[in-house]
Each structure stands twice: as C-alpha cells, then as structure tokens.
Motif scaffolding. Structure first.
Motif, short mmCIF file in Angstrom:
data_model
loop_
_atom_site.label_atom_id
_atom_site.label_comp_id
_atom_site.label_asym_id
_atom_site.label_seq_id
_atom_site.Cartn_x
_atom_site.Cartn_y
_atom_site.Cartn_z
N ASN A 193 0.81 -1.23 0.00
CA ASN A 193 0.00 0.00 0.00
C ASN A 193 0.84 1.27 0.00
N LYS A 194 2.16 1.10 -0.08
CA LYS A 194 3.09 2.25 -0.08
C LYS A 194 2.81 3.18 1.10
N SER A 195 2.69 2.58 2.27
CA SER A 195 2.44 3.33 3.49
C SER A 195 3.59 3.08 4.47
N LYS A 196 3.51 3.70 5.63
CA LYS A 196 4.54 3.53 6.67
C LYS A 196 4.35 2.20 7.38
N ALA A 197 5.45 1.62 7.84
CA ALA A 197 5.41 0.34 8.54
C ALA A 197 4.62 0.47 9.85
N THR A 198 3.81 -0.53 10.12
CA THR A 198 3.12 -0.62 11.41
C THR A 198 3.74 -1.71 12.27
N VAL A 199 4.58 -2.55 11.67
CA VAL A 199 5.31 -3.58 12.40
C VAL A 199 6.80 -3.39 12.15
N SER A 200 7.59 -4.03 12.98
CA SER A 200 9.04 -3.98 12.84
C SER A 200 9.57 -5.36 12.48
N LEU A 201 10.77 -5.38 11.91
CA LEU A 201 11.42 -6.62 11.53
C LEU A 201 12.87 -6.54 11.96
N ASP A 202 13.31 -7.52 12.75
CA ASP A 202 14.72 -7.53 13.14
C ASP A 202 15.25 -8.95 13.21
N CYS A 203 16.53 -9.05 13.53
CA CYS A 203 17.23 -10.33 13.51
C CYS A 203 17.31 -10.94 14.90
N ILE A 204 16.84 -12.16 15.03
CA ILE A 204 17.00 -12.91 16.27
C ILE A 204 18.42 -13.47 16.34
N THR A 205 18.95 -13.84 15.18
CA THR A 205 20.32 -14.35 15.06
C THR A 205 20.99 -13.57 13.93
N ASP A 206 22.27 -13.77 13.74
CA ASP A 206 22.89 -13.26 12.52
C ASP A 206 22.10 -13.84 11.36
N ALA A 207 21.94 -13.07 10.30
CA ALA A 207 21.11 -13.53 9.19
C ALA A 207 21.70 -13.11 7.86
N GLU A 208 21.41 -13.93 6.88
CA GLU A 208 21.78 -13.67 5.50
C GLU A 208 20.48 -13.70 4.71
N VAL A 209 20.23 -12.66 3.92
CA VAL A 209 18.97 -12.54 3.19
C VAL A 209 19.20 -12.11 1.76
N LEU A 210 18.17 -12.33 0.95
CA LEU A 210 18.10 -11.72 -0.38
C LEU A 210 17.00 -10.69 -0.30
N VAL A 211 17.28 -9.49 -0.79
CA VAL A 211 16.34 -8.37 -0.71
C VAL A 211 15.75 -8.13 -2.10
N LEU A 212 14.43 -8.00 -2.14
CA LEU A 212 13.72 -7.74 -3.39
C LEU A 212 12.83 -6.53 -3.20
N THR A 213 13.04 -5.51 -4.01
CA THR A 213 12.19 -4.32 -3.90
C THR A 213 10.84 -4.60 -4.57
N ASN A 214 9.87 -3.83 -4.18
CA ASN A 214 8.53 -3.92 -4.77
C ASN A 214 8.61 -3.68 -6.28
N ASP A 215 9.37 -2.65 -6.68
CA ASP A 215 9.51 -2.34 -8.11
C ASP A 215 10.16 -3.49 -8.87
N ASP A 216 11.20 -4.10 -8.29
CA ASP A 216 11.86 -5.21 -8.97
C ASP A 216 10.95 -6.44 -9.06
N ARG A 217 10.16 -6.68 -8.03
CA ARG A 217 9.21 -7.80 -8.11
C ARG A 217 8.24 -7.58 -9.26
N GLU A 218 7.74 -6.36 -9.41
CA GLU A 218 6.83 -6.05 -10.51
C GLU A 218 7.52 -6.21 -11.86
N LYS A 219 8.79 -5.81 -11.97
CA LYS A 219 9.54 -5.99 -13.22
C LYS A 219 9.67 -7.47 -13.56
N ILE A 220 10.02 -8.27 -12.55
CA ILE A 220 10.15 -9.72 -12.77
C ILE A 220 8.82 -10.29 -13.27
N CYS A 221 7.73 -9.90 -12.63
CA CYS A 221 6.41 -10.43 -13.01
C CYS A 221 6.02 -10.00 -14.43
#
Length: 189
Positions: free
Chosen positions: A89-117
């Motif tokens: 909805n392109k709004s401000k976050a109402t929840v938070s996201l953090d790491c319980i342990t060290d983490a390795e992730v792949l990040v995908l932007t909303n725009d890139d997901r739309e491009k892929i689709c």
C-alpha cells in the motif's frame, strides 16, 4: 549452498524456470547480511522491499502502547518477511522486523518484483502462490489463537517448527503465543 541455489530450490517447488529466466529473476535480488538484533524495518519507516531468508532467523513484531511485544512471525531459512501492508500500500510500517540471530537474506524491492512479473509470467504465478500460501498460514494461526488454549498452541508450534525452541529465546516464543515467560516455563519445563 549458495544463495542463488537456495532461492532456485525454493522457486522450483512451484514453477519451472529456464536457466536464463532464473538468472534474470535472480538478478533483481540484492544479497545482504545482518547481525543479531539488527533492525531491517522499524515501525513508521517507509517499506520498499521484502526479505527472503537464506540463513538465520528474523522476527516480525508489533509493540503496543503499553510496550507489550506481539510477534507476528518468525522467519526461518526459505521464508519471506516484510511489513506487507506497508509494502503493497506504499504506506509507513506498522510492524518492525529484526534479527534474532545473525542472518543472510536476499532483498527484493517492490519495483523489482513487478519488473520480474512483467518479464516472466511464471514468476507472477510463483509470487501469487507464495502470497496465497502466506494467507493460508495466517488464517490457520488466527484460527488457532481463537480456538486453542495456550498449551495446544505451544504444542502445535513445537510440532510444526521443533528447531525454534533451540534458536529463539523463550521470551520471544512467549510473545508469539501471547503469554508471559512464566506461563511458557510451565508449558516447557
């Protein structure tokens, strides 16, 4: 296993992409590492991406006005996490996201997901499948909260994800179940 292979195995459970299609798919992701307790999204932030967990464990949570934490999700390897309301909805976050342990992730932007689709129809099918699967899991969790006692919810969580008890601090499991640390101790001495 390398990040590309982990994502490829995950995607291939639903759709079959050619090597070229998957290379194009993967090219839209950015690899990042985070340390234990590092924040990826804070309530109030704009949200422009989602995270595919390669290793480690993340938590999506909300802290109410009385400063009580409620955990919505633990994100283990091959799980996705974000504030999806804010992302879509392109709004401000109402929840938070953090790491319980060290983490390795792949990040995908909303725009890139739309491009892929737009570029790969099968990828659109994959993302729809993933969203539907997430909706089903959320519905199951909500029904469990409404229809099960704490002991039943705890047993269900430990049966479904036995590794959580060794990875996630007990106070966070308690916050996920909506109980005190003391109540959790009585369930799992």
């Amino acid at each position: 296993m390398q990040s590309k292979e982990i994502l490829k195995n995950h995607v291939s459970k639903m759709v079959s992409l050619t090597e070229d299609e998957f290379d194009h798919f993967f090219s839209h992701f950015k690899h990042q590492t985070f340390k234990k307790a590092q924040t990826l999204i804070s309530a109030g932030d704009p949200v422009e991406c989602e995270y595919f967990v390669l290793s480690g464990c993340l938590k999506t949570f909300f802290i109410n006005d009385e400063l009580k934490m409620y955990i919505l999700q633990f994100a283990m390897p091959s799980w996705w996490a974000s504030d999806y309301n804010a992302l879509y909805n392109k709004s401000k976050a109402t929840v938070s996201l953090d790491c319980i342990t060290d983490a390795e992730v792949l990040v995908l932007t909303n725009d890139d997901r739309e491009k892929i689709c737009n570029d790969i129809h099968k990828a659109e099918h994959f993302f729809r499948w993933r969203t539907n699967k997430g909706y089903v899991a959320l519905q199951k969790r909500l029904l469990s909260v409404m229809n099960s006692n704490v002991k039943q919810r705890y047993d269900e969580l430990m049966t479904q994800y036995p590794e959580l008890y060794n990875i996630v601090p007990k106070q966070l499991i308690a916050a996920y179940l909506g109980v005190s640390r003391e109540t959790l101790s009585r369930l799992h001495p």
